[in-house]
Enzyme design. Sequence first.
Site, PDB file in Angstrom:
ATOM      1  N   LYS A  19       9.181   9.036 -12.455  1.00  0.00           N
ATOM      2  CA  LYS A  19       8.051   8.702 -11.577  1.00  0.00           C
ATOM      3  C   LYS A  19       8.036   9.615 -10.358  1.00  0.00           C
ATOM      4  O   LYS A  19       6.967  10.055  -9.921  1.00  0.00           O
ATOM      5  CB  LYS A  19       8.116   7.236 -11.145  1.00  0.00           C
ATOM      6  CG  LYS A  19       6.973   6.781 -10.225  1.00  0.00           C
ATOM      7  CD  LYS A  19       5.612   6.773 -10.916  1.00  0.00           C
ATOM      8  CE  LYS A  19       4.434   6.629  -9.966  1.00  0.00           C
ATOM      9  NZ  LYS A  19       4.150   5.271  -9.500  1.00  0.00           N
ATOM     10  N   LYS A  57       4.476   8.454   0.828  1.00  0.00           N
ATOM     11  CA  LYS A  57       5.694   7.671   0.623  1.00  0.00           C
ATOM     12  C   LYS A  57       6.422   8.147  -0.643  1.00  0.00           C
ATOM     13  O   LYS A  57       7.635   8.387  -0.644  1.00  0.00           O
ATOM     14  CB  LYS A  57       5.319   6.178   0.503  1.00  0.00           C
ATOM     15  CG  LYS A  57       6.500   5.250   0.405  1.00  0.00           C
ATOM     16  CD  LYS A  57       6.696   4.466  -0.879  1.00  0.00           C
ATOM     17  CE  LYS A  57       5.551   4.025  -1.711  1.00  0.00           C
ATOM     18  NZ  LYS A  57       5.956   3.574  -3.068  1.00  0.00           N
TER      19      LYS A  57
END
Lengths: 293, 293
Positions: free
Chosen positions: A176, A244
Amino acid sequence: MGLLDDTKIGFIGLGLMGRPMARNLKRAGATMIVHNRSQAPMDELAAEGMDTASTPAEAANPAEIIITMLTDTPAVQAVFAGANGILDGIRPGDLVIDMSTTKAPVTRELAARLVALGANFIDAPVSGGTIGAEQGSLIIMAGGDEAAIKRAMPIFDVLGSRTTHVGNVGAGQVAKAANQVIVGLTIGAVAEALALARRAGVDPGKVRDALAGGFADSRILEVHGLRMVENKFTPGARATVQRKDMNQALELAAELGIELPATALGRDLYDKLIDAGHGELDHAALIKVIDPD
Amino acid sequence: MGLLDDTKIGFIGLGLMGRPMARNLKRAGATMIVHNRSQAPMDELAAEGMDTASTPAEAANPAEIIITMLTDTPAVQAVFAGANGILDGIRPGDLVIDMSTTKAPVTRELAARLVALGANFIDAPVSGGTIGAEQGSLIIMAGGDEAAIKRAMPIFDVLGSRTTHVGNVGAGQVAKAANQVIVGLTIGAVAEALALARRAGVDPGKVRDALAGGFADSRILEVHGLRMVENKFTPGARATVQRKDMNQALELAAELGIELPATALGRDLYDKLIDAGHGELDHAALIKVIDPD
């Protein structure tokens, strides 16, 4: 009749992604016990026939499979290891699946604590956004042992169109991170290319059309390139979330002693976008940093 | 019977791209007069039944359509405006199509000189590499007036699978610059992502599989990502060419007064790759700069 008829699932995290995922699991026959920090999403799903729990532990305890879909790593830590967290409600034999985008070292630590309690763990972050969550067409990147993945597959088949077993616990989060590096930087690439065209007096929409099908083609050119051409930045994924995720990738890189210069620059560009007050726009709004007109 | 049965084409530039393109045009029925700086490629195509010319002017003069497919802007300038160049052989009514990746201002200047001689001009750079050239499946980005594009379409239909009329003369080159910015930076994105995975002990091939079909998916992930996973860098397109194209995009940006920070960094990374002696490798070898092991 459903694929999940005999499955009791505790589902924690009922945001933009979590709600449609929980609905798809219920539609496939699962008995759902849902929990969320704020009440409104729980009321919404209760009205659709799902049980609700007032703490993560209470969602986890009666379920055999517990799924988390949370905003960030602090939320994951609180839901797992905080007061009345999953670790307080877990039973031996349970399987916990964290589908949030979580820092890989935290993922591995939580997995070890669950294993010590006789449970198993998979990290299974996703790509595909709210549309993928609604359509059950998410791309799922799974880390865990073979037996756990096999057990989770009926759930993944409901939530996603494709699941890849990438490796052991933590490998899903690494995949990811790789995904988010590519997404963030490809948006930056498309932004610079279309800004260049616009400044050169050439229609960016025509350029986007011209590039489709060639080596420059990508899902980002197609989806986020169109948002840039139309100047429409309703999120999709927010710039703050993209930053983030890129910061998480850079932290992982720092731990591993590898420099990612383009990712670092890309993060700085998202910083500028957010500093300019555009953090709640779609990450495709990055073109505003390159060509502010 | 061929689409180009009554067309006499002067074709200049018989490199890795030019030779298969000339062959496809001949196969479609065109009468070909070919020229190249070095002799060997001319001999090769003469043996296949094409006429050869000893200068660009001699290739241009008997033809009604002249196509150039050259390495770089200096080669384009020499072939057009040098001694015995195209400008010396052109006749009113001729159409010149430059399919090289050429600087947009040079393109516009050469077009003006051709128009002053009664000819017309299209810039039509391509994406798709040698495979696209061989299969006649190039993506063509065309700049020029409506009438010229219409006249060129039977040729584009033979050489490519899709042609976009991007705008006026020069617009094709702007689109190609945009294309090369995206290609170069997406390679960098995939390189950092796969290097991160490898350093984290996760199989980069599995990560590439996992990302396919999601937002990180692209032709670059598919084609160049595989080259990185397999550590095979036979070019495709050389790193030196990628750097040249990114420099051209940066020069255009500088002329327009727009900063492209990611493109500038990307060019610097290709500089490092070339300085390390890998300039003749495929541009996907950029991963060596990120993870030299």
